[in-house]
Design an enzyme around this catalytic site. Structure first.
Site, PDB file in Angstrom:
ATOM      1  CB  CYS A  62      63.078  37.851  55.193  1.00  0.00           C
ATOM      2  SG  CYS A  62      61.588  38.389  56.058  1.00  0.00           S
ATOM      3  NE  ARG A 107      61.781  36.578  51.743  1.00  0.00           N
ATOM      4  CZ  ARG A 107      62.788  37.228  51.187  1.00  0.00           C
ATOM      5  NH1 ARG A 107      63.618  36.569  50.393  1.00  0.00           N
ATOM      6  NH2 ARG A 107      62.975  38.517  51.406  1.00  0.00           N
ATOM      7  CG  ASP A 151      60.650  39.241  48.437  1.00  0.00           C
ATOM      8  OD1 ASP A 151      59.505  38.999  48.883  1.00  0.00           O
ATOM      9  OD2 ASP A 151      61.207  40.341  48.565  1.00  0.00           O
TER      10      ASP A 151
HETATM   11  P1  4NP Z   1      59.817  39.469  53.295  1.00  0.00           P
HETATM   12  O1  4NP Z   1      59.012  40.054  52.039  1.00  0.00           O
HETATM   13  O2  4NP Z   1      61.204  40.069  53.221  1.00  0.00           O
HETATM   14  O3  4NP Z   1      59.816  37.987  53.042  1.00  0.00           O
HETATM   15  O4  4NP Z   1      59.060  39.862  54.525  1.00  0.00           O
HETATM   16  C1  4NP Z   1      58.926  41.425  51.774  1.00  0.00           C
HETATM   17  C2  4NP Z   1      58.078  42.210  52.523  1.00  0.00           C
HETATM   18  C3  4NP Z   1      57.972  43.562  52.234  1.00  0.00           C
HETATM   19  C4  4NP Z   1      58.714  44.106  51.201  1.00  0.00           C
HETATM   20  C5  4NP Z   1      59.571  43.317  50.470  1.00  0.00           C
HETATM   21  C6  4NP Z   1      59.684  41.966  50.763  1.00  0.00           C
HETATM   22  N1  4NP Z   1      58.573  45.486  50.906  1.00  0.00           N
HETATM   23  O5  4NP Z   1      59.249  45.958  49.971  1.00  0.00           O
HETATM   24  O6  4NP Z   1      57.804  46.189  51.579  1.00  0.00           O
END
Ligand code: 4NP
Length: 146
Positions: free
Chosen positions: A3, A9, A117
């Protein structure tokens, strides 16, 4: 399991698939396309939803996807379109490109749906939705592997 941040995720996807396969046969790991959260624990909301379903995410730490992962892994599941284009842009040949797929295509065949997300503003509900989607997808993956 890939991800963006490797804190929401993909850590859940990793723990879910690990719970469904034999660890002596299948190595499961996760990573982010970004380096935003390298070395950090998964998001506490993911840890909490995991706990609810008897999954322990607390040994996981964020890491960034690297080109060597194409050598290490046979299948690379991405959570959304953005991850897909980021990872495919790093592939060195057609064989590596063929390893990459959108994880929800295991459930919604050829629909190229994103795992939403949940990082920004999502509470328990958003994380539960992510869990359910990933659990169904990982059932299919585990069945195929066995
Ligand atoms: P992930 O969610 O991709 O599912 O781990 C996110 C975690 C952090 C960020 C964006 C999405 N961020 O912009 O820091």
């Amino acid at each position: 399991m890939i991800c963006l941040g490797n804190i929401c995720r993909s850590p859940l996807a990793q723990a879910i698939l690990e719970s469904k396969v034999d660890s002596e046969e299948v190595m499961v790991d996760s990573a982010g396309t970004s380096n935003y959260h390298v070395g950090y624990l998964p998001d506490e909301r993911s840890i909490r939803i995991g706990k609810k379903f008897n999954l322990d995410l607390s040994a996981q730490r964020g890491r960034q996807f690297e080109i060597a992962d194409f050598d290490e892994f046979d299948q690379i599941y991405v959570m959304d379109h953005e991850n897909y284009s980021d990872v495919i842009s790093l592939a060195r040949n057609e064989e590596e490109k063929a390893k990459i797929s959108m994880i929800l295509n295991k459930v919604f065949i050829d629909e190229n749906r994103d795992v939403p997300d949940p990082y920004f503003g999502e509470g328990e509900e958003g994380f539960l939705n992510v869990y359910k989607l990933l659990d169904t997808a990982c059932d299919r993956i585990a069945n195929e592997l066995s």
